[in-house]
Write a protein that holds these residues in place. Sequence first.
Motif, PDB file in Angstrom:
ATOM      1  N   HIS A 103     -36.870   6.542   8.702  1.00 26.78           N
ATOM      2  CA  HIS A 103     -35.921   6.921   9.746  1.00 26.78           C
ATOM      3  C   HIS A 103     -35.524   5.723  10.614  1.00 26.78           C
ATOM      4  O   HIS A 103     -34.348   5.568  10.954  1.00 26.78           O
ATOM      5  N   VAL A 104     -36.489   4.885  10.964  1.00 27.62           N
ATOM      6  CA  VAL A 104     -36.181   3.738  11.826  1.00 27.62           C
ATOM      7  C   VAL A 104     -35.341   2.710  11.076  1.00 27.62           C
ATOM      8  O   VAL A 104     -34.349   2.188  11.606  1.00 27.62           O
ATOM      9  N   GLU A 105     -35.704   2.417   9.834  1.00 24.59           N
ATOM     10  CA  GLU A 105     -34.962   1.415   9.065  1.00 24.59           C
ATOM     11  C   GLU A 105     -33.551   1.884   8.729  1.00 24.59           C
ATOM     12  O   GLU A 105     -32.620   1.068   8.675  1.00 24.59           O
ATOM     13  N   VAL A 106     -33.378   3.182   8.503  1.00 25.43           N
ATOM     14  CA  VAL A 106     -32.039   3.713   8.229  1.00 25.43           C
ATOM     15  C   VAL A 106     -31.186   3.690   9.491  1.00 25.43           C
ATOM     16  O   VAL A 106     -29.981   3.422   9.445  1.00 25.43           O
ATOM     17  N   ALA A 107     -31.792   3.940  10.627  1.00 25.06           N
ATOM     18  CA  ALA A 107     -31.029   4.091  11.869  1.00 25.06           C
ATOM     19  C   ALA A 107     -30.631   2.756  12.491  1.00 25.06           C
ATOM     20  O   ALA A 107     -29.539   2.636  13.061  1.00 25.06           O
ATOM     21  N   ILE A 108     -31.485   1.742  12.417  1.00 18.06           N
ATOM     22  CA  ILE A 108     -31.263   0.499  13.175  1.00 18.06           C
ATOM     23  C   ILE A 108     -30.930  -0.656  12.238  1.00 18.06           C
ATOM     24  O   ILE A 108     -31.621  -0.885  11.241  1.00 18.06           O
ATOM     25  N   ASP A 109     -29.863  -1.380  12.577  1.00 12.39           N
ATOM     26  CA  ASP A 109     -29.484  -2.591  11.859  1.00 12.39           C
ATOM     27  C   ASP A 109     -30.177  -3.771  12.553  1.00 12.39           C
ATOM     28  O   ASP A 109     -29.684  -4.299  13.551  1.00 12.39           O
ATOM     29  N   PHE A 110     -31.348  -4.170  12.028  1.00 15.88           N
ATOM     30  CA  PHE A 110     -32.149  -5.183  12.704  1.00 15.88           C
ATOM     31  C   PHE A 110     -31.510  -6.571  12.637  1.00 15.88           C
ATOM     32  O   PHE A 110     -31.682  -7.375  13.550  1.00 15.88           O
ATOM     33  N   ASP A 111     -30.772  -6.870  11.564  1.00 11.25           N
ATOM     34  CA  ASP A 111     -30.109  -8.177  11.469  1.00 11.25           C
ATOM     35  C   ASP A 111     -29.047  -8.332  12.553  1.00 11.25           C
ATOM     36  O   ASP A 111     -28.990  -9.347  13.253  1.00 11.25           O
ATOM     37  N   LEU A 112     -28.215  -7.310  12.704  1.00  7.64           N
ATOM     38  CA  LEU A 112     -27.180  -7.353  13.729  1.00  7.64           C
ATOM     39  C   LEU A 112     -27.789  -7.246  15.127  1.00  7.64           C
ATOM     40  O   LEU A 112     -27.286  -7.843  16.085  1.00  7.64           O
ATOM     41  N   SER A 113     -28.888  -6.485  15.245  1.00  4.56           N
ATOM     42  CA  SER A 113     -29.572  -6.363  16.540  1.00  4.56           C
ATOM     43  C   SER A 113     -30.086  -7.707  17.017  1.00  4.56           C
ATOM     44  O   SER A 113     -30.017  -8.039  18.203  1.00  4.56           O
ATOM     45  N   LYS A 114     -30.577  -8.508  16.078  1.00  3.33           N
ATOM     46  CA  LYS A 114     -31.078  -9.836  16.432  1.00  3.33           C
ATOM     47  C   LYS A 114     -29.949 -10.738  16.910  1.00  3.33           C
ATOM     48  O   LYS A 114     -30.115 -11.503  17.869  1.00  3.33           O
TER      49      LYS A 114
END
Length: 694
Positions: A351-362
Amino acid sequence: MEEDQEQLIEENQPLEADVKTFKETFEDIVLCIYFSEEWLTAAYIDLFEKQAYMLPLFSVCEGIDNVVSKCKPLSKPKLVIMTVGPTIILVSEKLSRKNLQCVRTSAKDNLNSFNIFVRPESDFVCNEKLIEYLHEKWHDKLCDIDEKCIQTLCCVASFVCQNYRLEDLEGNQIDFNTWLSDVCIFKLATYMYVSKETLEDLQIFENEYHPASHIGGQKEGISLFGLFVKHIVTAGGKKTLKKWMQRPLTDLGIINKRLESVKIIRENIQSFQRIKDFLKLFSMVCGVLKKLKDNAKCSYKEYQLIIKFCKLMNNLIYSKQVGEFKGLEGLKSLNVLLEMNPEIFQDVITHVEVAIDFDLSKIEDRVVINVGIDEELAHLRQTFDNLPDFLSHVAAALQEDLHFSFPTTLNVVYYPQFCYLICIQLEPHIDPLMDYSMYGLEFQFSTENAIYFKHQRMHELDSYLGDLHSAIIDKELEILTLLNEGLLSFGNEIENFLNVVYELDCLMAFAATSIDLNLGCPIINDSDDLQIINGFTFLIDVNQVSNALKQLTPKSLLLLDEFGKGTNSNDGISLFCGLIEYLSSSTPGTPRTIAITHFHEIKKLNLLENESKICWKTTKTIVQEGNEQSLVFLYKIIDGESENSWGLYCAKLAGIPDHILDSDEYNEQEDSVDDVLNALNALEVPFKESLFEH
């Protein structure tokens, strides 16, 4: 302070503090003690553990589980209070004045300060719904419990429900039955009574002023608790360790199980770091979940932390399944954790990996939701990305339609909340105060370099496209809120294992400390004999002196406190004199030394040959003669040496009975220094020479 502790708070008077919400760090212990001249029962709730404890009814005239039956100075109610260590005490309004005073005077001996609340008898009426729930869930524990004990628990439950808001991890208010995690039966014989003075004298706990003492800061000093707490990882583990040390166990079964667990951890050192990593992540994840519950903003790194924790848990569970933890089968607390369903953690990861774009968040340094998770969000993002080109076309069309009477550059820009505006750059030939209304422009605001306007076309864009950035943020918050709700549900799952994690944290700290200090495992049984191997104080003293001598420099300061005690007097004096002779010699590298000793013979017998570098000091006292000899300590250091240890006088001040101090047998053995000197002079071998032959 004592007056505040003893102040009686009348029924229905509100609590001093605001209504609290139970959280992981909550520490209140609410004790209800219900007793008369003939019987006593009690119940308490540890709000940190979310557990209830019940003390079965017993007769006050009899011993408590065969212990402290002759302890008249320590009343049974006071013993209960000292054992539990409450912060709030509830008593019945029908309690006698004498018994109430007994409760109130316990404050000075309790490690925690507490307030006393007088409760109406109606609070002690059995709550049928609560009793039904307790018997349904914990029937085996409560089948033999007396009705008065149940009534006592009902009083505690009533107080908690009236004065506290009970919540789950998601912040939803819940009833007492849902909030309560466990009910336990406790017996006073299970715990060792340790007074506040004993805890201080043994340095179990030692508070020191922190460098930030100007704001009331304190820190743990040199103490037994401080020895272990430095290895504690979780906040709950620290509180659990403190409770264990405040209330030592007498149950050999539980003690030996804990010792066996520590032994297992030590024997499986290869798994030690993985478990420690788990505890660290668990502590940090609890902090993240607390922030989510309080609706605080979390960074993308904190969501990454949750994923890392879940992956580690799945890794540990898998390692157990494939037999990598073969040596840890006896570590019950760890096995309980590793029996959790791995699908719980995998669902969180997904659920967390599907919901959040960590590359763009960084890149953006904020939590950015994945575009593909929601069609509306994807459409808004695409429109926003194409906005610069679209606004350039709109600006070109407006440039042609408006027919300005002066040359200028016109742009259409987007600002969040202001939405779409016409921007005219200020140039020397443009008058910023001119009237632009003839062109259909509505002035909004100006800056040093530009003027901003609304136009009919801009109002149309406001209606058609809207505030895109705000819409994207709102949609992301909506999706993030749903994700957080799911994570809080996950938090409710792991909250059931909090006490297990805290116990594991304490056991890990015991193992780590035993490794650091090379401590062996004690063997504990029912025998009254105490056998200490390689652990007596004299050996410790000589080892410390040996280490000090190896590291001394001319700039060192060496402090010796009663060196030579704990062995034969002749040997002790010989060692002390030999050490002082060496330190007072002209040997290079000898440091400044301060030594304290009770060996009066050293000066009386002139056992030190070279006193040129030795300065004798003592404390000044005044002896007042009269019917009873009186000694006054002036706490002032003066030149000279003490001619008397004043041991008997100090023993009298400490409360040793006179029939012991005045014993003829003792007095016959108490010779003066002159008598000793006369006896030594009669010996064929001089005493001084015999000392240094050892």
